[in-house]
Design a protein around this motif. Structure first.
Motif, PDB file in Angstrom:
ATOM      1  N   LYS A   1       1.145  -1.199  -0.248  1.00 58.48           N
ATOM      2  CA  LYS A   1      -0.022   0.105   0.087  1.00 58.48           C
ATOM      3  C   LYS A   1       0.695   1.464  -0.451  1.00 58.48           C
ATOM      4  N   LEU A   2       1.853   1.320   0.096  1.00 60.17           N
ATOM      5  CA  LEU A   2       2.946   2.756   0.354  1.00 60.17           C
ATOM      6  C   LEU A   2       4.549   3.013  -0.332  1.00 60.17           C
ATOM      7  N   ALA A   3       4.997   3.741  -0.199  1.00 57.42           N
ATOM      8  CA  ALA A   3       5.677   4.333  -1.169  1.00 57.42           C
ATOM      9  C   ALA A   3       6.674   5.066  -0.815  1.00 57.42           C
ATOM     10  N   GLU A   4       7.474   4.629  -1.041  1.00 57.90           N
ATOM     11  CA  GLU A   4       8.324   6.697  -0.808  1.00 57.90           C
ATOM     12  C   GLU A   4       9.144   7.269  -2.353  1.00 57.90           C
ATOM     13  N   ILE A   5       9.285   8.027  -2.368  1.00 59.67           N
ATOM     14  CA  ILE A   5       9.651   9.382  -3.153  1.00 59.67           C
ATOM     15  C   ILE A   5      10.938   9.399  -2.901  1.00 59.67           C
TER      16      ILE A   5
END
Length: 152
Positions: A64-68
Motif C-alpha cells: 500500500k505504501l511507497a516513498e519518493i
C-alpha cells in the motif's frame, strides 16, 4: 527534451557525482555505491541529450505504501519542470504497482503540494523509515523535514 530511463549499475558513479553538493549541504542523505546498487531498480534517471540532469527513486515499503526519495535535479535545470516530470514518472510507476499512497520527506513541501501531495504528520510514516534512513541524518532526532503524501 527530457528523457526518462531506468538506472543501470553503470550509472552509479554519475549519480554519486551529481548528488555530492546536495549531500554536502545536508539536503539529501549519503548512500554508498553498494546501497544504490542493491536498490538500482528503484531509480529513474532524467536525461537531456546525453547528460544526466536528475534522478529519483521509488522505495516500496508495502503493498500500500511507497516513498519518493533521493530526488535531485541539477541546479541549472531546476524550475524548468524537470523535477515535476520526474515525480510524475515515479507516481506512474507506483500506480502500475497498484500502490495506494506515496510519501516523501522534504524541505520543499510547496513543490510536492503543487503535484497533489498533502502535508501529513511524520508519525504516520512507517517506523522502519525512521530507523533505516533518518538515524543517519545530522539533524536526527530533531527532524525539520516535512512529510507529504500522495493518495491514488
Amino acid at each position: 527534451m527530457v528523457e526518462f530511463k531506468k538506472a543501470k549499475l553503470k550509472d552509479i558513479s554519475l549519480m554519486q557525482e551529481m548528488i555530492k553538493p546536495e549531500i554536502e549541504s545536508g539536503v539529501i542523505l549519503p548512500r554508498s555505491n553498494d546501497e544504490i546498487a542493491t536498490s538500482i531498480r528503484s531509480y529513474i534517471l532524467a536525461y537531456e541529450k546525453d547528460e544526466l540532469i536528475g534522478y529519483g527513486a521509488l522505495k516500496i515499503y508495502s503493498q500500500k505504501l511507497a516513498e519518493i526519495r533521493s530526488l535531485v535535479i541539477k541546479r541549472e535545470f531546476r524550475a524548468k519542470g524537470v523535477g515535476s516530470a520526474l515525480v510524475k514518472e515515479l507516481l506512474k510507476e507506483a500506480k502500475e504497482y497498484e500502490i495506494e499512497a506515496v510519501f516523501a520527506l522534504t524541505y520543499r513541501d510547496k513543490f510536492f503540494i503543487n503535484l497533489g501531495f498533502e502535508v501529513v504528520d511524520k508519525d504516520e510514516l512507517p517506523s522502519q523509515k525512521i530507523w533505516a534512513d533518518c538515524i543517519k541524518c545530522k539533524n536526527f532526532p530533531v527532524c525539520n523535514e516535512i512529510a507529504v503524501i500522495y493518495k491514488f
